[in-house]
Design a protein around this motif. Sequence first.
Motif, mmCIF file in Angstrom:
data_model
loop_
_atom_site.group_PDB
_atom_site.id
_atom_site.type_symbol
_atom_site.label_atom_id
_atom_site.label_comp_id
_atom_site.label_asym_id
_atom_site.label_seq_id
_atom_site.Cartn_x
_atom_site.Cartn_y
_atom_site.Cartn_z
ATOM 1 N N THR A 1 0.854 -1.121 0.275
ATOM 2 C CA THR A 1 0.001 0.089 0.549
ATOM 3 C C THR A 1 1.401 1.529 0.121
ATOM 4 O O THR A 1 2.443 1.156 0.093
ATOM 5 N N THR A 2 0.498 2.270 0.271
ATOM 6 C CA THR A 2 1.309 3.957 0.071
ATOM 7 C C THR A 2 0.922 3.966 1.509
ATOM 8 O O THR A 2 -0.238 4.105 2.004
ATOM 9 N N MET A 3 1.502 5.530 1.881
ATOM 10 C CA MET A 3 1.341 6.421 3.086
ATOM 11 C C MET A 3 0.011 7.263 2.207
ATOM 12 O O MET A 3 -1.034 7.440 3.400
ATOM 13 N N ASP A 4 -0.391 7.172 1.039
ATOM 14 C CA ASP A 4 -1.399 8.234 1.297
ATOM 15 C C ASP A 4 -2.439 7.809 1.252
ATOM 16 O O ASP A 4 -3.310 7.784 1.996
ATOM 17 N N ARG A 5 -2.370 6.099 0.832
ATOM 18 C CA ARG A 5 -3.811 5.743 1.243
ATOM 19 C C ARG A 5 -3.679 5.323 2.880
ATOM 20 O O ARG A 5 -4.861 5.027 3.527
ATOM 21 N N LEU A 6 -2.841 5.046 3.536
ATOM 22 C CA LEU A 6 -2.729 4.623 5.042
ATOM 23 C C LEU A 6 -3.433 6.351 5.440
ATOM 24 O O LEU A 6 -4.118 5.940 6.767
ATOM 25 N N ILE A 7 -3.395 7.329 5.501
ATOM 26 C CA ILE A 7 -3.439 8.783 5.637
ATOM 27 C C ILE A 7 -5.503 8.438 5.050
ATOM 28 O O ILE A 7 -5.925 9.212 5.966
ATOM 29 N N ALA A 8 -5.242 7.989 4.286
ATOM 30 C CA ALA A 8 -6.762 8.574 3.868
ATOM 31 C C ALA A 8 -7.806 7.597 4.565
ATOM 32 O O ALA A 8 -8.621 7.898 5.522
ATOM 33 N N ASP A 9 -7.204 6.234 5.176
ATOM 34 C CA ASP A 9 -7.865 5.656 5.502
ATOM 35 C C ASP A 9 -8.011 5.469 6.807
ATOM 36 O O ASP A 9 -8.782 5.105 7.984
ATOM 37 N N HIS A 10 -6.312 6.197 7.696
ATOM 38 C CA HIS A 10 -6.792 6.317 9.582
ATOM 39 C C HIS A 10 -6.689 7.683 9.381
ATOM 40 O O HIS A 10 -6.269 7.793 10.937
ATOM 41 N N GLY A 11 -6.260 8.674 8.734
ATOM 42 C CA GLY A 11 -5.543 10.072 9.265
ATOM 43 C C GLY A 11 -4.606 10.641 8.881
ATOM 44 O O GLY A 11 -3.429 9.396 9.293
ATOM 45 N N LEU A 12 -4.204 11.384 9.590
ATOM 46 C CA LEU A 12 -2.534 12.074 9.183
ATOM 47 C C LEU A 12 -1.785 11.837 10.558
ATOM 48 O O LEU A 12 -2.511 12.223 11.903
ATOM 49 N N PRO A 13 -0.826 11.126 10.333
ATOM 50 C CA PRO A 13 0.260 10.756 11.449
ATOM 51 C C PRO A 13 0.524 12.083 12.003
ATOM 52 O O PRO A 13 1.320 12.571 11.147
ATOM 53 N N ASP A 14 0.354 11.666 13.178
ATOM 54 C CA ASP A 14 1.938 12.849 14.287
ATOM 55 C C ASP A 14 2.843 12.194 14.085
ATOM 56 O O ASP A 14 3.858 12.844 14.402
ATOM 57 N N PHE A 15 3.449 10.764 13.637
ATOM 58 C CA PHE A 15 4.348 10.250 13.842
ATOM 59 C C PHE A 15 4.516 8.867 13.127
ATOM 60 O O PHE A 15 3.660 8.425 13.758
ATOM 61 N N VAL A 16 5.593 9.677 12.638
ATOM 62 C CA VAL A 16 5.439 7.893 11.770
ATOM 63 C C VAL A 16 7.034 7.361 12.135
ATOM 64 O O VAL A 16 8.314 7.223 11.740
ATOM 65 N N LYS A 17 6.947 6.053 12.340
ATOM 66 C CA LYS A 17 8.299 5.064 12.005
ATOM 67 C C LYS A 17 8.722 4.217 10.809
ATOM 68 O O LYS A 17 7.875 3.460 10.965
ATOM 69 N N ILE A 18 9.929 4.600 10.190
ATOM 70 C CA ILE A 18 10.418 3.477 8.927
ATOM 71 C C ILE A 18 11.442 2.656 8.901
ATOM 72 O O ILE A 18 12.641 3.420 9.327
ATOM 73 N N ASP A 19 11.258 1.774 9.014
ATOM 74 C CA ASP A 19 12.726 0.681 9.366
ATOM 75 C C ASP A 19 12.017 -0.225 8.444
ATOM 76 O O ASP A 19 11.133 -1.448 9.026
ATOM 77 N N VAL A 20 12.574 -0.124 7.239
ATOM 78 C CA VAL A 20 12.074 -1.562 5.522
ATOM 79 C C VAL A 20 13.065 -1.589 5.093
ATOM 80 O O VAL A 20 13.403 -2.502 3.921
ATOM 81 N N GLU A 21 14.790 -1.624 5.917
ATOM 82 C CA GLU A 21 15.903 -1.571 4.909
ATOM 83 C C GLU A 21 16.377 -1.893 4.149
ATOM 84 O O GLU A 21 16.067 -2.280 2.336
ATOM 85 N N GLY A 22 16.405 -0.518 3.054
ATOM 86 C CA GLY A 22 17.067 0.176 2.756
ATOM 87 C C GLY A 22 15.712 0.350 0.833
ATOM 88 O O GLY A 22 15.687 1.044 0.484
ATOM 89 N N PHE A 23 14.374 0.558 2.282
ATOM 90 C CA PHE A 23 13.340 0.409 0.772
ATOM 91 C C PHE A 23 12.857 2.010 1.842
ATOM 92 O O PHE A 23 11.748 2.845 1.203
ATOM 93 N N GLU A 24 13.576 3.023 1.791
ATOM 94 C CA GLU A 24 12.753 3.809 2.865
ATOM 95 C C GLU A 24 12.173 4.816 2.144
ATOM 96 O O GLU A 24 11.420 5.762 2.017
ATOM 97 N N LEU A 25 12.999 4.606 1.297
ATOM 98 C CA LEU A 25 13.188 6.418 0.051
ATOM 99 C C LEU A 25 11.939 5.574 -0.643
ATOM 100 O O LEU A 25 10.849 6.892 -1.559
ATOM 101 N N ASP A 26 10.903 4.102 -1.297
ATOM 102 C CA ASP A 26 10.265 4.530 -1.448
ATOM 103 C C ASP A 26 8.861 4.812 -0.544
ATOM 104 O O ASP A 26 8.072 4.928 -1.984
ATOM 105 N N VAL A 27 8.983 4.338 0.451
ATOM 106 C CA VAL A 27 7.812 4.437 1.481
ATOM 107 C C VAL A 27 7.654 5.601 1.280
ATOM 108 O O VAL A 27 6.650 6.106 1.168
ATOM 109 N N LEU A 28 8.562 6.607 0.933
ATOM 110 C CA LEU A 28 8.477 8.082 0.838
ATOM 111 C C LEU A 28 7.803 8.466 -0.182
ATOM 112 O O LEU A 28 6.910 9.469 -0.772
ATOM 113 N N ALA A 29 8.266 8.172 -1.327
ATOM 114 C CA ALA A 29 7.603 8.225 -2.534
ATOM 115 C C ALA A 29 6.462 8.088 -2.760
ATOM 116 O O ALA A 29 5.758 8.722 -3.742
#
Length: 241
Positions: free
Chosen positions: A135-163
């Motif tokens: 899924t995407t961050m934008d989809r998560l935000i649409a489903d659950h709201g804008l987060p106050d904090f996001v922890k990202i630990d995805v072994e080299g895939f961080e930039l893809d998450v932010l894309a």
Amino acid sequence: MRATLGLIRSLAIYYNPWRRRQLHAFYAGILAPGALAFDIGAHVGSRARAMRAAGARVVACEPQQPFAGFLRRSLPRDIILVEKAVGPSETVARMSVSSLHPTVSSLSTSFTGEAASKPGFGHVRWDSSQEVHVTTMDRLIADHGLPDFVKIDVEGFELDVLAGLGQPLPLLSVEYLPAFIDRTLAVIDRLEGLGRYSFNPVAGEEGQFLWADWRGPEAARAWLRGLDAQGGSGDLYARLT
């Protein structure tokens, strides 16, 4: 059997009582009661539980088995579990899995391809793969709201998450690996494209910020470039200013 051993190993590492106390105290210092937090790459759920203990509402994302199954059975019911990876688009992808060292399983083929030649990864083998939903961050935000904090630990895939994110976040953290500093530098570039951020690192699992003040992107870049490639990992926190 190897996957089960990997799960047991992770539980022993991440549910160490000292580590848990540090995490709980740290998140209590950055999360107000009722804050919304996303745990991207929840693994065995130690961070999600610490966020919840601080009073946050938590959405935990973890696609990898057997960890997603473990979280489904063991997380408190008020933590929302999303059994998906997070990336640039909603799709299905193949994750490279290290059964005995599952914390370094990754959706980034370039990460796993480069790791064999990097300090600290010589003993790791990506011996299987799993098909996972993304899924995407934008989809998560649409489903659950804008987060106050996001922890990202995805072994080299961080930039893809932010894309997959189209707006700035108030506060987030990304794991840094000294052997892969270029990836963290690219994350800083991406965040600068979203908003004005200041930064503060946490070394390893120390549970405290390294700097007494939050510093600009150039200071963060200089600090990252000065790390020993064989040093330990940690988290770089970014705060929207």
